[in-house]
Write a protein that holds these residues in place. Structure first.
Motif, PDB file in Angstrom:
ATOM      1  N   TYR A   1     -10.475  12.663   7.079  1.00 59.07           N
ATOM      2  CA  TYR A   1     -11.041  11.765   8.102  1.00 59.07           C
ATOM      3  C   TYR A   1     -12.557  11.694   7.977  1.00 59.07           C
ATOM      4  O   TYR A   1     -13.138  10.618   7.993  1.00 59.07           O
TER       5      TYR A   1
ATOM      6  N   ILE B   1      -8.922   3.820  13.492  1.00 55.65           N
ATOM      7  CA  ILE B   1      -8.814   5.258  13.202  1.00 55.65           C
ATOM      8  C   ILE B   1      -8.216   6.006  14.389  1.00 55.65           C
ATOM      9  O   ILE B   1      -7.348   6.865  14.233  1.00 55.65           O
TER      10      ILE B   1
ATOM     11  N   LYS C   1      -3.586   8.077   4.477  1.00 51.99           N
ATOM     12  CA  LYS C   1      -4.696   8.053   5.445  1.00 51.99           C
ATOM     13  C   LYS C   1      -5.895   7.282   4.885  1.00 51.99           C
ATOM     14  O   LYS C   1      -6.522   6.494   5.593  1.00 51.99           O
TER      15      LYS C   1
ATOM     16  N   MET D   1      -4.764   8.147  14.345  1.00 49.19           N
ATOM     17  CA  MET D   1      -4.716   9.563  14.735  1.00 49.19           C
ATOM     18  C   MET D   1      -3.638   9.797  15.786  1.00 49.19           C
ATOM     19  O   MET D   1      -2.901  10.761  15.736  1.00 49.19           O
TER      20      MET D   1
END
Lengths: 226, 89
Positions: free
Chosen positions: A116, A174, A72, A178
């Protein structure tokens, strides 16, 4: 003071539940059990850690999730060295805040939201972007004309997808990660960004369109789905 | 049912494989140090603070030993003696 520290170290190493070898053996068993799906879960490991204050339990959690967190970080930050530092900082943050973890959500959800937030903050600081998603997202009459099918992105060649993601604006990248990498629902994404579900749907449509445009500009001679 | 291909997942797997092993050692040593430091603080800090307080002229009369400080008469109920306190039968 040094003497005090030395005595405390002796105390720590002499404490039965902290002796290293049996614990590592136990943890290895736990790892194997967890891999087969019948071992103690994350919550149980956290509970054990909080009771015994033994960092080895945390190491086990690290082994379970470090790869995902690293993926990530590298996908969001786009820089391997930055991602290394981010993983380290995230896990230290998690270690220091484990007692605040409430079992209302799963550990992975909690960890990924920390990841995140950490990466988004880092991007904001580094690139001086105040907001990742514009406030006008989802405005009526501002819809993209064409909805790019999911298969276009999902079946794109891996190296090309990587390149396209690198070229995309942070917010769009992003939101696509997700949705397609973490399989987050629209509601969860909306909750994360504090936006409405329709705004997020719109943002995803726009992000997909942008991805297609970038792909076309990079690989104009090749067909989109390879 | 056939699983749909997902380039995002493949990309994630590729990135996951790139995690350097030395990162675990770094994080593990950091967490171990923090845990040891936490234990040191937990074990020694109360007594160390009390010692400092006494060294700078304060009194430790708020601790659990307060009733047994020299020159201070304990409460009859906490009499540290085998003898029965006056008035108690």
């Amino acid at each position: 003071m040094c003497r005090v520290f030395f005595i405390s170290l002796q105390l720590t190493t002499n404490t039965p539940h902290l002796s290293a070898k049996p614990l590592i053996r136990t943890l290895a068993k736990v790892t194997n059990k967890t891999n087969s799906g019948s071992g103690p879960g994350d919550s149980e490991l956290i509970e054990r850690y909080l009771q015994e204050q033994n960092p080895e339990y945390f190491t086990l959690l690290y082994r379970r999730y470090a790869g995902k967190v690293f993926a990530k970080c590298i996908s969001m930050l786009g820089d391997e060295a930055l991602a290394h530092d981010a993983v380290q900082d995230i896990f230290i943050k998690v270690f220091l805040n484990l007692s605040r973890f409430s079992a209302q959500s799963s550990f992975s959800t909690w960890l990924y939201s920390i990841t995140y937030n950490f990466c988004i903050d880092l991007i904001r600081k580094k690139k001086k972007i105040p907001v990742l998603l514009a406030d006008d997202v989802g405005r009526i009459g501002d819809e993209p004309e064409v909805d790019v099918p999911d298969s276009v992105l999902l079946e794109m060649k891996q190296d090309r997808l990587e390149k396209v993601l690198q070229e995309m604006p942070e917010g769009d990248r992003i939101i696509l990660l997700m949705k397609y990498m973490d399989d987050m629902s629209i509601k969860d994404i909306a909750d994360f960004f504090n936006k409405t579900e329709s705004a997020i749907k719109m943002q995803i449509m726009r992000a997909k369109q942008k991805a297609q445009q970038i792909y076309d500009s990079l690989y104009a001679t090749d067909p989109l789905v390879s | 049912m056939e699983e749909r291909s997902n380039s995002f997942k493949m990309l994630e797997a590729k990135w996951e494989a790139g995690l350097p092993p030395e990162l675990e050692r770094r994080i593990s040593s950091q967490t171990t140090n923090m845990a040891v430091f936490g234990r040191v603080v937990e074990l020694f800090m109360p007594n160390a603070l009390e010692t400092v307080v006494q060294m700078i002229g304060g009194s430790g009369d708020t601790g659990p030993q307060a009733d047994f400080l020299p020159g201070r008469r304990p409460e009859p109920d906490a009499w540290p003696d085998w003898r029965t306190p006056p008035g108690k039968r």
